[in-house]
Design a protein around this motif. Structure first.
Motif, PDB file in Angstrom:
ATOM      1  N   ASP A  18       0.874  -1.216   0.043  1.00 42.52           N
ATOM      2  CA  ASP A  18       0.088   0.025   0.043  1.00 42.52           C
ATOM      3  C   ASP A  18       0.917   1.285  -0.105  1.00 42.52           C
ATOM      4  N   THR A  19       0.490   2.328  -0.598  1.00 44.34           N
ATOM      5  CA  THR A  19       1.077   3.837  -0.301  1.00 44.34           C
ATOM      6  C   THR A  19       0.926   4.091   1.448  1.00 44.34           C
ATOM      7  N   SER A  20       1.586   4.791   1.929  1.00 42.16           N
ATOM      8  CA  SER A  20       1.500   4.978   3.330  1.00 42.16           C
ATOM      9  C   SER A  20       1.459   6.590   3.498  1.00 42.16           C
ATOM     10  N   LEU A  21       2.273   7.416   2.835  1.00 41.27           N
ATOM     11  CA  LEU A  21       2.349   8.801   3.146  1.00 41.27           C
ATOM     12  C   LEU A  21       2.317   9.679   1.960  1.00 41.27           C
ATOM     13  N   CYS A  22       1.806  10.904   2.064  1.00 43.10           N
ATOM     14  CA  CYS A  22       1.923  11.753   1.031  1.00 43.10           C
ATOM     15  C   CYS A  22       2.600  13.005   1.699  1.00 43.10           C
ATOM     16  N   ARG A  23       3.667  13.731   0.757  1.00 42.13           N
ATOM     17  CA  ARG A  23       4.393  14.830   1.417  1.00 42.13           C
ATOM     18  C   ARG A  23       3.771  16.008   0.904  1.00 42.13           C
ATOM     19  N   PHE A  24       3.677  17.102   1.667  1.00 43.71           N
ATOM     20  CA  PHE A  24       3.271  18.450   0.866  1.00 43.71           C
ATOM     21  C   PHE A  24       4.293  19.506   1.245  1.00 43.71           C
ATOM     22  N   TRP A  25       4.468  20.265   0.195  1.00 46.33           N
ATOM     23  CA  TRP A  25       5.364  21.416   0.394  1.00 46.33           C
ATOM     24  C   TRP A  25       4.428  22.547   0.303  1.00 46.33           C
ATOM     25  N   TYR A  26       4.606  23.662   1.428  1.00 45.49           N
ATOM     26  CA  TYR A  26       3.612  24.747   1.188  1.00 45.49           C
ATOM     27  C   TYR A  26       4.555  25.912   1.914  1.00 45.49           C
ATOM     28  N   GLN A  27       4.001  27.058   1.783  1.00 43.08           N
ATOM     29  CA  GLN A  27       4.490  28.211   2.145  1.00 43.08           C
ATOM     30  C   GLN A  27       3.478  29.035   2.795  1.00 43.08           C
ATOM     31  N   GLN A  28       3.795  29.789   4.011  1.00 43.13           N
ATOM     32  CA  GLN A  28       3.177  30.684   4.746  1.00 43.13           C
ATOM     33  C   GLN A  28       3.843  31.717   5.040  1.00 43.13           C
ATOM     34  N   GLY A  29       3.546  33.043   4.374  1.00 43.67           N
ATOM     35  CA  GLY A  29       4.369  34.051   4.585  1.00 43.67           C
ATOM     36  C   GLY A  29       5.570  33.934   3.755  1.00 43.67           C
ATOM     37  N   SER A  30       6.954  34.157   4.297  1.00 41.99           N
ATOM     38  CA  SER A  30       7.969  33.878   3.785  1.00 41.99           C
ATOM     39  C   SER A  30       8.583  32.623   4.138  1.00 41.99           C
ATOM     40  N   VAL A  31       8.021  31.886   5.053  1.00 45.92           N
ATOM     41  CA  VAL A  31       8.604  30.744   5.388  1.00 45.92           C
ATOM     42  C   VAL A  31       8.124  29.483   4.537  1.00 45.92           C
ATOM     43  N   LYS A  32       8.790  28.519   4.260  1.00 42.99           N
ATOM     44  CA  LYS A  32       8.359  27.313   3.556  1.00 42.99           C
ATOM     45  C   LYS A  32       8.660  26.072   4.337  1.00 42.99           C
ATOM     46  N   TYR A  33       7.603  25.216   4.222  1.00 38.93           N
ATOM     47  CA  TYR A  33       7.461  24.031   5.214  1.00 38.93           C
ATOM     48  C   TYR A  33       7.228  22.691   4.304  1.00 38.93           C
ATOM     49  N   ARG A  34       7.486  21.615   5.001  1.00 40.87           N
ATOM     50  CA  ARG A  34       7.213  20.280   4.288  1.00 40.87           C
ATOM     51  C   ARG A  34       6.682  19.552   5.193  1.00 40.87           C
ATOM     52  N   GLN A  35       5.515  18.928   4.847  1.00 47.88           N
ATOM     53  CA  GLN A  35       4.817  18.151   6.025  1.00 47.88           C
ATOM     54  C   GLN A  35       4.434  16.700   5.485  1.00 47.88           C
ATOM     55  N   ASP A  36       4.495  15.572   6.122  1.00 48.11           N
ATOM     56  CA  ASP A  36       3.925  14.225   5.659  1.00 48.11           C
ATOM     57  C   ASP A  36       2.478  13.924   6.310  1.00 48.11           C
ATOM     58  N   LEU A  37       1.652  13.545   5.481  1.00 45.93           N
ATOM     59  CA  LEU A  37       0.307  13.237   5.923  1.00 45.93           C
ATOM     60  C   LEU A  37       0.105  11.783   5.616  1.00 45.93           C
ATOM     61  N   ARG A  38      -0.490  11.080   6.334  1.00 47.76           N
ATOM     62  CA  ARG A  38      -1.197   9.584   6.140  1.00 47.76           C
ATOM     63  C   ARG A  38      -1.973   9.653   4.701  1.00 47.76           C
ATOM     64  N   CYS A  39      -1.679   8.811   4.101  1.00 48.02           N
ATOM     65  CA  CYS A  39      -2.677   8.449   2.780  1.00 48.02           C
ATOM     66  C   CYS A  39      -2.508   7.107   2.441  1.00 48.02           C
ATOM     67  N   VAL A  40      -3.140   6.253   2.853  1.00 49.08           N
ATOM     68  CA  VAL A  40      -2.958   4.554   2.665  1.00 49.08           C
ATOM     69  C   VAL A  40      -4.277   4.242   1.689  1.00 49.08           C
ATOM     70  N   ASN A  41      -3.456   3.748   0.439  1.00 53.35           N
ATOM     71  CA  ASN A  41      -4.196   3.331  -0.613  1.00 53.35           C
ATOM     72  C   ASN A  41      -3.753   2.157  -0.739  1.00 53.35           C
ATOM     73  N   GLN A  42      -4.876   1.067  -0.680  1.00 53.21           N
ATOM     74  CA  GLN A  42      -4.843  -0.323  -0.900  1.00 53.21           C
ATOM     75  C   GLN A  42      -5.270  -0.363  -2.255  1.00 53.21           C
ATOM     76  N   LEU A  43      -4.110  -0.629  -3.246  1.00 49.01           N
ATOM     77  CA  LEU A  43      -4.627  -0.707  -4.722  1.00 49.01           C
ATOM     78  C   LEU A  43      -4.013  -2.194  -5.184  1.00 49.01           C
ATOM     79  N   ARG A  44      -5.005  -3.042  -5.713  1.00 44.99           N
ATOM     80  CA  ARG A  44      -4.802  -4.269  -5.796  1.00 44.99           C
ATOM     81  C   ARG A  44      -5.563  -4.519  -7.349  1.00 44.99           C
ATOM     82  N   LEU A  45      -5.063  -5.591  -7.945  1.00 44.13           N
ATOM     83  CA  LEU A  45      -5.558  -5.877  -9.378  1.00 44.13           C
ATOM     84  C   LEU A  45      -6.824  -6.689  -9.338  1.00 44.13           C
ATOM     85  N   ALA A  46      -7.546  -6.654 -10.185  1.00 43.74           N
ATOM     86  CA  ALA A  46      -8.962  -7.207 -10.253  1.00 43.74           C
ATOM     87  C   ALA A  46      -8.673  -8.517 -10.364  1.00 43.74           C
ATOM     88  N   LYS A  47      -9.873  -9.331  -9.606  1.00 39.87           N
ATOM     89  CA  LYS A  47      -9.622 -10.942  -9.766  1.00 39.87           C
ATOM     90  C   LYS A  47     -10.165 -11.441 -10.943  1.00 39.87           C
TER      91      LYS A  47
END
Length: 142
Positions: free
Chosen positions: A113-142
């Motif tokens: 599964d996927t587990s984390l998504c990373r976001f880069w963002y800016q507030q004012g003049s400061v840049k940030y990086r934050q990881d958020l949980r994003c679980v995706n269970q991707l499987r083939l059709a049976k």
């Protein structure tokens, strides 16, 4: 930013391409936040290949789309959208009007599964990086 996601799809087919929604961000702060980009951390699991990323408007997709959408299918409202922006601003105490999607191709069996998504963002003049949980269970059709 405050979003988390867990989704699944068990209808994937080898050789097909799909769009996968990344979490829609919400700005809980007092100031606007500019989202610069979003990615799945570490790439996609074995059996999946990243084709590209796209930021899409909830206005173009009739709201935030959760989960997986087959590329170029009759219900695909993403592939034909113009590349209008890669960054967007989220107002204070509001969910974003935009969200990121990843386009991927199924190249073989998928057992992880996927587990984390990373976001880069800016507030004012400061840049940030934050990881958020994003679980995706991707499987083939049976």
């Amino acid at each position: 930013m405050a979003s988390q996601m867990e989704a699944g799809s068990d209808g994937l087919r080898i050789g097909k391409e799909y769009w996968l929604s990344l979490p829609q961000v919400t700005n809980l702060s007092e100031e606007p936040v500019r989202v610069l980009k979003a990615r799945i951390v570490g790439g996609l699991p074995h059996g999946l290949k990243v084709i590209g990323y796209k930021a899409v408007s909830t206005k173009d997709t009739n709201g935030y789309g959760i989960g997986v959408l087959e590329a170029k299918s009759p219900g695909d409202d993403v592939t034909g959208l113009p590349e209008r922006t890669a960054t967007f601003t989220v107002k204070s105490h509001k969910p974003a009007d935009w969200y990121h999607m990843v386009r991927f191709k199924v190249t073989g069996p998928v057992t992880e599964d996927t587990s984390l998504c990373r976001f880069w963002y800016q507030q004012g003049s400061v840049k940030y990086r934050q990881d958020l949980r994003c679980v995706n269970q991707l499987r083939l059709a049976k």
